[in-house]
Design an enzyme around this catalytic site. Structure first.
Site, mmCIF file in Angstrom:
data_model
loop_
_atom_site.group_PDB
_atom_site.id
_atom_site.type_symbol
_atom_site.label_atom_id
_atom_site.label_comp_id
_atom_site.label_asym_id
_atom_site.label_seq_id
_atom_site.Cartn_x
_atom_site.Cartn_y
_atom_site.Cartn_z
ATOM 1 N N CYS A 99 -6.876 4.577 2.195
ATOM 2 C CA CYS A 99 -7.758 4.723 1.979
ATOM 3 C C CYS A 99 -8.893 5.970 2.266
ATOM 4 O O CYS A 99 -9.273 6.321 2.492
ATOM 5 C CB CYS A 99 -8.286 4.259 1.487
ATOM 6 S SG CYS A 99 -10.103 3.962 0.834
ATOM 7 N N CYS A 197 -9.791 -4.054 -2.622
ATOM 8 C CA CYS A 197 -11.068 -4.060 -3.272
ATOM 9 C C CYS A 197 -11.369 -3.463 -4.792
ATOM 10 O O CYS A 197 -12.459 -4.485 -4.911
ATOM 11 C CB CYS A 197 -12.586 -2.869 -2.250
ATOM 12 S SG CYS A 197 -11.791 -1.624 -2.768
#
Length: 356
Positions: A99, A197
């Protein structure tokens, strides 16, 4: 009349609404930067709304500009979908590493270009250096080893590193919270964010929602002796000790997941060690590439201790890594990150793990 100091540059700071990025803003201002707080929204949900509100509040207190950018589609395509696909293929992914390089930094750099910012910054605990001998940029470990996030930045490119500023590399977390409190920031005691997340709750439920169909299968040892049954490979991680459900005189560890046969392979502690790994293409930072065998240390998981190893180049940019002493096993899909002292040499995804 007091002459105002000219800013040393204009920087786009990734603001997550947490204490780390908030304190980073204050430190950048102290260093003379003109700071623009950029909140890249990766999800459309209440948690993202709350984080954006916290970020905007901090920017208001500090007196800096605050903007939002939507990165939901890119995050879905580059992070969430590969995460689910990895589990479907029997891997154990580490989504935060990819990410940072594929979503967060590109999104932040695109915003920086739109806003006229020559630099970008984040609240990671690590440092950036330009090496005197080669001119290459590399990540260095944070001074606080307990918070070091250099592993998470191992896939960043030279272009990304050349523009990146990391204000927290020389601070500890308690120091950051104290500074946030001194500045009157509401996020001073905000809890740490969760590891993944985009998952709220059990990751197995998330995978089911994503169409990852988990089938029951056999639990076997290395010799193929059937020891029991499991309810689905996605519920297990290589190296796992608890929750296997097989009674024995010594604890069993998960040592392999065989997607083709649906078998969960377990073994005793000596079998839950790794002596070699093979990796796909490595993203090199401090060096341009391997010219031969290379002595280094390697982290096989984010929280593992860097262990001495020998790196051997293989065709098409892959490498073979031999540990100088056996280490707790890791899983295909995790990342191996190489170090020379405090400097990141490079990192890449583990494709095969060998205990012999």
């Amino acid at each position: 009349m007091t002459q105002q100091r000219r800013p040393v540059g204009r920087v786009a700071l990734g603001m997550s609404g947490g204490v780390d990025s908030s304190v980073s803003a204050a430190l950048l201002m102290r260093a003379g930067y003109e700071v623009v707080g950029v909140t890249c929204r990766f999800q459309d949900n209440a948690a993202a709304d709350a984080a954006a509100a916290d970020a905007a509040s901090v920017c208001a207190v500090l007196g800096i500009a605050s903007v939002e950018r939507t990165c939901v589609a890119a995050f879905e395509r580059k992070v969430v979908e590969p995460f689910a696909a990895s589990y479907a293929n029997g891997l154990t992914p580490s989504p935060c590493v990819g990410c940072n390089a594929l979503c967060k930094l590109p999104g932040l750099m695109a915003a920086a270009d739109e806003l006229g910012c020559d630099r970008v910054a984040t609240g990671h605990y690590a440092r950036i250096a330009q090496l005197a001998d080669s001119g290459r940029f590399a990540v260095l470990t944070a001074l606080d080893a307990r918070k070091d996030q250099s592993y998470m930045l191992s896939l960043l490119s030279q272009e990304q590193l050349s523009r990146l500023v990391l204000p927290l590399g020389g601070m500890t977390k308690p120091e950051v919270r104290i500074l946030a409190s001194d500045l009157g920031l509401s996020v001073a005691e905000k809890p740490e964010s969760q590891d993944v997340c985009f998952i709220d709750g059990d990751y197995r439920e998330f995978l089911e929602q994503r169409g990852v169909v988990d089938k029951p299968g056999l639990v076997v040892d290395r010799a193929g002796v059937v020891l029991g049954r499991h309810e689905g490979l996605a519920g297990f991680t290589v190296g796992q000790r608890k929750g296997i459900g097989i009674a024995a005189a010594e604890p069993y560890f998960v040592v392999e997941k065989r997607v083709e046969t649906g078998e969960l392979v377990v073994g005793y502690a000596p079998e839950a060690q790794v002596v070699r790994v093979r990796m796909g293409r490595v993203n090199w930072q401090a060096i341009e590439g391997l010219e031969g065998l290379e002595d280094a240390t390697v982290k096989l998981r984010y929280r593992s201790t860097a262990a001495p190893c020998i790196i051997e180049p293989e065709p098409e940019g892959g490498v073979r890594v031999t540990l100088r002493s056996p280490q707790p096993t890791t899983a295909p899909g995790q990342f191996a990150v190489f170090y020379r002292g405090s400097t990141v040499l490079g990192g890449g995804m583990i494709e095969e793990v060998s205990s012999v």
